[in-house]
Design a protein around this motif. Structure first.
Motif, short mmCIF file in Angstrom:
data_model
loop_
_atom_site.label_atom_id
_atom_site.label_comp_id
_atom_site.label_asym_id
_atom_site.label_seq_id
_atom_site.Cartn_x
_atom_site.Cartn_y
_atom_site.Cartn_z
N MET A 1 0.83 -1.19 0.00
CA MET A 1 0.00 0.00 0.00
C MET A 1 0.87 1.25 0.00
N LEU A 2 1.89 1.26 0.84
CA LEU A 2 2.75 2.44 0.92
C LEU A 2 3.51 2.66 -0.37
N THR A 3 3.98 1.57 -0.98
CA THR A 3 4.73 1.73 -2.23
C THR A 3 3.84 2.23 -3.35
N SER A 4 2.58 1.78 -3.40
CA SER A 4 1.68 2.26 -4.46
C SER A 4 1.34 3.74 -4.22
N SER A 5 1.18 4.13 -2.96
CA SER A 5 0.91 5.54 -2.66
C SER A 5 2.11 6.39 -3.03
N TRP A 6 3.31 5.90 -2.72
CA TRP A 6 4.52 6.65 -3.02
C TRP A 6 4.69 6.84 -4.53
N SER A 7 4.44 5.77 -5.30
CA SER A 7 4.59 5.90 -6.75
C SER A 7 3.52 6.84 -7.32
N ALA A 8 2.35 6.85 -6.74
CA ALA A 8 1.30 7.77 -7.19
C ALA A 8 1.69 9.22 -6.90
N LEU A 9 2.30 9.44 -5.73
CA LEU A 9 2.75 10.80 -5.40
C LEU A 9 3.88 11.24 -6.33
N MET A 10 4.79 10.33 -6.63
CA MET A 10 5.90 10.68 -7.50
C MET A 10 5.43 10.97 -8.92
N ALA A 11 4.33 10.36 -9.33
CA ALA A 11 3.80 10.57 -10.67
C ALA A 11 3.11 11.93 -10.79
N ASP A 12 2.60 12.45 -9.68
CA ASP A 12 1.87 13.73 -9.70
C ASP A 12 2.61 14.74 -8.83
#
Length: 52
Positions: A1-12
């Motif tokens: 969950m944390l890694t998917s949130s982190w990648s979403a933040l890095m994308a935006d």
């Protein structure tokens, strides 16, 4: 969950900036709150000594 949130933040970048601003405000408020508690505790100690 944390890694998917982190990648979403890095994308935006805008979401990342908003998150950093919120984290900064929360950290600043926490430091101020703890400093206030510490000051209140010292004032209470001084008040008890002066009252007795």
């Amino acid at each position: 969950m944390l890694t998917s949130s982190w990648s979403a933040l890095m994308a935006d970048p805008r979401a990342l900036m908003e998150t950093l601003i919120i984290v900064g405000f929360v950290a600043f408020a926490t430091v101020g709150f703890l400093a206030g508690l510490r000051e209140m505790a010292s004032d209470l100690r001084r008040f008890r000594r002066a009252k007795v």
